[in-house]
Design a protein around this motif. Structure first.
Motif, PDB file in Angstrom:
ATOM      1  N   ILE A 225       0.844  -1.124   0.009  1.00  0.00           N
ATOM      2  CA  ILE A 225      -0.231  -0.028   0.100  1.00  0.00           C
ATOM      3  C   ILE A 225       0.821   1.288  -0.018  1.00  0.00           C
ATOM      4  CG2 ILE A 225      -0.336  -0.073   2.411  1.00  0.00           C
ATOM      5  CD1 ILE A 225      -3.056   0.855   1.959  1.00  0.00           C
ATOM      6  N   LEU A 226       0.589   2.347  -0.810  1.00  0.00           N
ATOM      7  CA  LEU A 226       1.107   3.565  -0.908  1.00  0.00           C
ATOM      8  C   LEU A 226       0.357   4.544  -0.074  1.00  0.00           C
ATOM      9  CD1 LEU A 226       3.102   5.481  -2.432  1.00  0.00           C
ATOM     10  CD2 LEU A 226       1.359   5.641  -4.176  1.00  0.00           C
ATOM     11  N   ALA A 227      -0.935   4.705  -0.363  1.00  0.00           N
ATOM     12  CA  ALA A 227      -1.723   5.583   0.393  1.00  0.00           C
ATOM     13  C   ALA A 227      -3.243   5.189   0.282  1.00  0.00           C
ATOM     14  CB  ALA A 227      -1.526   7.187  -0.523  1.00  0.00           C
ATOM     15  N   LEU A 228      -3.824   5.711   1.211  1.00  0.00           N
ATOM     16  CA  LEU A 228      -5.436   5.350   1.067  1.00  0.00           C
ATOM     17  C   LEU A 228      -6.125   7.049   1.446  1.00  0.00           C
ATOM     18  CD1 LEU A 228      -7.271   3.096   1.234  1.00  0.00           C
ATOM     19  CD2 LEU A 228      -7.477   3.395   4.001  1.00  0.00           C
ATOM     20  N   VAL A 229      -7.154   6.934   0.490  1.00  0.00           N
ATOM     21  CA  VAL A 229      -8.182   8.189   0.405  1.00  0.00           C
ATOM     22  C   VAL A 229      -9.506   7.652   0.994  1.00  0.00           C
ATOM     23  CG1 VAL A 229      -9.175   9.775  -0.951  1.00  0.00           C
ATOM     24  CG2 VAL A 229      -6.965   9.232  -1.668  1.00  0.00           C
ATOM     25  N   ALA A 230      -9.674   8.306   2.043  1.00  0.00           N
ATOM     26  CA  ALA A 230     -11.205   7.976   2.730  1.00  0.00           C
ATOM     27  C   ALA A 230     -12.201   9.010   2.978  1.00  0.00           C
ATOM     28  CB  ALA A 230     -10.783   7.610   4.192  1.00  0.00           C
ATOM     29  N   ASN A 231     -13.196   9.101   2.362  1.00  0.00           N
ATOM     30  CA  ASN A 231     -14.097  10.102   1.994  1.00  0.00           C
ATOM     31  C   ASN A 231     -15.269   9.999   3.011  1.00  0.00           C
ATOM     32  OD1 ASN A 231     -16.289  10.788  -0.767  1.00  0.00           O
ATOM     33  ND2 ASN A 231     -15.430  12.408   0.802  1.00  0.00           N
ATOM     34  N   TYR A 232     -15.402  10.706   4.032  1.00  0.00           N
ATOM     35  CA  TYR A 232     -16.624  10.704   4.953  1.00  0.00           C
ATOM     36  C   TYR A 232     -17.097  11.896   5.188  1.00  0.00           C
ATOM     37  CZ  TYR A 232     -19.217   8.583   8.817  1.00  0.00           C
ATOM     38  OH  TYR A 232     -20.134   8.295   9.909  1.00  0.00           O
ATOM     39  N   ALA A 233     -18.264  12.094   5.393  1.00  0.00           N
ATOM     40  CA  ALA A 233     -19.055  13.295   5.772  1.00  0.00           C
ATOM     41  C   ALA A 233     -19.092  13.612   7.291  1.00  0.00           C
ATOM     42  CB  ALA A 233     -20.392  13.465   5.001  1.00  0.00           C
ATOM     43  N   GLY A 263       0.160   1.304   7.878  1.00  0.00           N
ATOM     44  CA  GLY A 263       1.659   1.397   7.545  1.00  0.00           C
ATOM     45  C   GLY A 263       1.914   2.442   6.151  1.00  0.00           C
ATOM     46  N   ALA A 264       0.871   3.302   5.860  1.00  0.00           N
ATOM     47  CA  ALA A 264       0.885   4.269   4.775  1.00  0.00           C
ATOM     48  C   ALA A 264       0.075   5.518   5.349  1.00  0.00           C
ATOM     49  CB  ALA A 264       0.603   3.698   3.641  1.00  0.00           C
ATOM     50  N   PRO A 265       0.285   6.799   4.606  1.00  0.00           N
ATOM     51  CA  PRO A 265      -0.499   7.974   4.722  1.00  0.00           C
ATOM     52  C   PRO A 265      -1.781   7.523   4.484  1.00  0.00           C
ATOM     53  CG  PRO A 265       1.522   8.529   3.701  1.00  0.00           C
ATOM     54  CD  PRO A 265       1.303   7.042   3.739  1.00  0.00           C
ATOM     55  N   MET A 266      -2.784   8.072   5.104  1.00  0.00           N
ATOM     56  CA  MET A 266      -4.188   8.490   4.623  1.00  0.00           C
ATOM     57  C   MET A 266      -4.825   9.801   4.245  1.00  0.00           C
ATOM     58  SD  MET A 266      -7.723   7.107   6.669  1.00  0.00           S
ATOM     59  CE  MET A 266      -8.258   8.716   7.119  1.00  0.00           C
ATOM     60  N   LEU A 267      -5.148  10.313   3.693  1.00  0.00           N
ATOM     61  CA  LEU A 267      -6.000  11.182   3.376  1.00  0.00           C
ATOM     62  C   LEU A 267      -7.659  11.209   3.595  1.00  0.00           C
ATOM     63  CD1 LEU A 267      -3.478  11.489   1.249  1.00  0.00           C
ATOM     64  CD2 LEU A 267      -4.719  13.168  -0.046  1.00  0.00           C
ATOM     65  N   TYR A 268      -7.842  12.006   4.699  1.00  0.00           N
ATOM     66  CA  TYR A 268      -9.086  12.317   5.162  1.00  0.00           C
ATOM     67  C   TYR A 268      -9.811  13.398   4.181  1.00  0.00           C
ATOM     68  CZ  TYR A 268     -13.557  12.479   8.021  1.00  0.00           C
ATOM     69  OH  TYR A 268     -14.705  12.621   8.398  1.00  0.00           O
ATOM     70  N   ILE A 269     -10.856  12.899   3.682  1.00  0.00           N
ATOM     71  CA  ILE A 269     -11.574  14.003   2.682  1.00  0.00           C
ATOM     72  C   ILE A 269     -12.970  13.857   3.058  1.00  0.00           C
ATOM     73  CG2 ILE A 269     -12.071  14.383   0.103  1.00  0.00           C
ATOM     74  CD1 ILE A 269      -9.018  14.257   0.749  1.00  0.00           C
ATOM     75  N   ASN A 270     -13.089  15.306   3.369  1.00  0.00           N
ATOM     76  CA  ASN A 270     -14.597  15.241   4.071  1.00  0.00           C
ATOM     77  C   ASN A 270     -15.514  15.585   2.748  1.00  0.00           C
ATOM     78  OD1 ASN A 270     -16.348  16.008   5.950  1.00  0.00           O
ATOM     79  ND2 ASN A 270     -15.152  17.063   7.033  1.00  0.00           N
ATOM     80  N   GLY A 271     -16.914  14.928   3.174  1.00  0.00           N
ATOM     81  CA  GLY A 271     -17.867  14.898   2.229  1.00  0.00           C
ATOM     82  C   GLY A 271     -18.858  16.104   2.448  1.00  0.00           C
ATOM     83  N   ALA A 272     -20.286  15.932   2.218  1.00  0.00           N
ATOM     84  CA  ALA A 272     -21.177  16.464   2.375  1.00  0.00           C
ATOM     85  C   ALA A 272     -21.682  16.713   3.786  1.00  0.00           C
ATOM     86  CB  ALA A 272     -22.580  16.324   1.556  1.00  0.00           C
TER      87      ALA A 272
END
Length: 453
Positions: A225-233, A263-272
């Protein structure tokens, strides 16, 4: 698995856009790769925690008196050999679109990367410093901005972002992608009701809430794994007005926990998240706010959803688009002097807001749309339900902030968000009509043309 369709270059170049006008596409996107090299990705994580007191944004004016947990700026780069794209997630509350424009001018001057290639989102923590000019917030919350702000910190954040994009650009390497959904009950509708009076800020377990987690997994060529993008409002408001410590709030606590596990960065991306609070909301300190529990409430749900993502692929194609959505500005609503590019006066004498909506299509499976809005969740949920793409994500608080956009029904119920919104009751419907039209029409037509080749 993410599906794959080829984009022959001669087919792309003989058309003014992939999505059909008026959607503007960045097809080549500044990539320096030779065609056919394949999908590459990178990730950069930068600490932006200030070392001295700063004015905090999110409630009334207050200055920090220490640091509880660190703030980060995380950047993912993607390149399919034709189109280059950078996604930024920063642990701050809000910033004005004019600041995005300023930063992007410097990004383009120093890197050649065009604004359409950069989406800058924020996690919406209410325990982080102000960044940039107050923008629209000063129009209806002027009492919060009688101080100078944080000009030095703002410039530092800008410079760190530019450096991060440069680094992400140089670190691009062969990669793979996967996508999935998850679910968490960490949020709750905050439009509380009583028998009398308008709706007020509180908790409403009967109100609509979007509990969907959208996930994008990026891997190295070898599958690590390189990175994870998690999209949650979810609002970043576990901590309330009384807290004076700098913190990334629940989004930061969740990201830090997930990163330790994978073991990798996670970007928290907010939603609506315009009408969605965390289930523990506006507490005076970290212990009473049960902040650590969000590791289980949301962090573990992200980790579980990540485990369930199917096979990944290196066959990835990217297409970027932009569409301005015009909707009526609330009569009598003032406007910020730095936001002249985001409004206009029509020949019929009506003031409108010009909302810049971005689109990213990844193969024929994933459609992501983004806007500088604090959107009510019902609007994003309707778009997702009407989208022909199996995975449809909304990235909120992207490229600035132009206020709350409630539904027509919630305008009728009154309360804080409709009261300070610069939009009228039809704003949500105007947005849905254009966005769904792009997803059902322009983007699908692009997919059909690709299949035909």
């Amino acid at each position: 698995m993410v599906g794959h369709r080829e984009f022959p270059l001669k087919s792309l170049l003989r058309k003014s856009s992939i999505f059909t006008l008026p959607l503007l596409l960045a097809v080549v996107g500044g990539s320096t790769l030779a065609l056919g090299v394949g999908f590459r990705a990178s990730v950069v994580k930068i600490d932006i925690t200030p070392s001295d007191p700063q004015w905090l944004l999110g409630y009334g004016p207050r200055k920090s008196d220490g640091v509880h947990d660190h703030l980060f700026q995380k950047i993912i780069g993607m390149d399919d050999g034709k189109t280059q794209f950078f996604l930024v997630s920063t642990d701050i509350c809000l910033y004005s679109p004019s600041f995005y424009d300023e930063v992007m001018r410097e990004v383009e001057a120093q890197t050649g990367v065009k604004p359409i290639q950069v989406w800058w989102t924020v996690t919406h923590t209410h325990a982080a410093p102000e960044v940039g000019p107050p923008g629209l917030g000063a129009v209806f919350m002027g009492e919060r901005y009688h101080h100078m702000g944080n000009p030095e910190y703002s410039q530092w954040v800008k410079q760190r972002l530019i450096e991060g994009i440069k680094e992400a650009k140089t670190k691009l390497a062969p990669a793979r992608m996967g996508v999935g959904y998850g679910m968490a009950m960490a949020n709750i509708n905050r439009r509380a009701r009583d028998l009398e009076g308008p709706t007020f800020l509180g908790l409403n377990p009967d109100g609509p809430a979007d509990r969907t987690i959208g996930l994008i997994r990026l891997e190295h060529e070898d599958g690590k794994i390189l990175a994870l993008v998690a999209n949650y409002a979810m609002h970043g408001t576990v901590l309330g007005q009384e807290n004076m410590k700098i913190s990334a709030d629940a989004p930061g606590i969740v990201a830090e926990y997930v990163e330790r596990q994978i073991g990798a960065p996670m970007l928290y991306i907010n939603g609506a998240a315009g009408n969605l609070a965390p289930i523990y909301n506006v507490y005076p300190d970290f212990e009473s706010g049960h902040l650590s529990q969000f590791r289980a409430l949301l962090g573990d749900k992200i980790i579980d959803a990540n485990r369930k993502i199917g096979p990944t692929t290196s066959d990835v194609s990217l297409a970027l688009g932009e569409q301005a959505v015009e909707t009526t500005r609330k009569p009598g609503m003032g406007w910020a002097p730095d936001l002249g590019n985001y409004t206009r006066h029509t020949s019929a004498g009506v003031d409108v807001v010009r909302l810049p909506v971005r689109f990213l299509r990844i193969n024929n499976d994933i459609a992501i749309w983004a806007a500088p809005l604090e959107l009510f969740c019902e609007i994003a949920m309707e778009v997702r339900s009407r989208s022909p793409f199996p995975y449809t994500f909304y990235f909120g608080y992207t490229n600035g902030w132009l206020g709350y956009l409630p539904t027509r029904e919630e305008f009728a119920n009154g309360g804080y968000e409709p009261g300070v919104s610069p939009y009228t009751e039809s704003g949500g419907e105007d947005l849905v009509r254009v966005v769904v039209g792009c997803l059902q029409g322009n983007m699908v037509q692009a997919s059909k043309r690709v299949v035909a080749h």
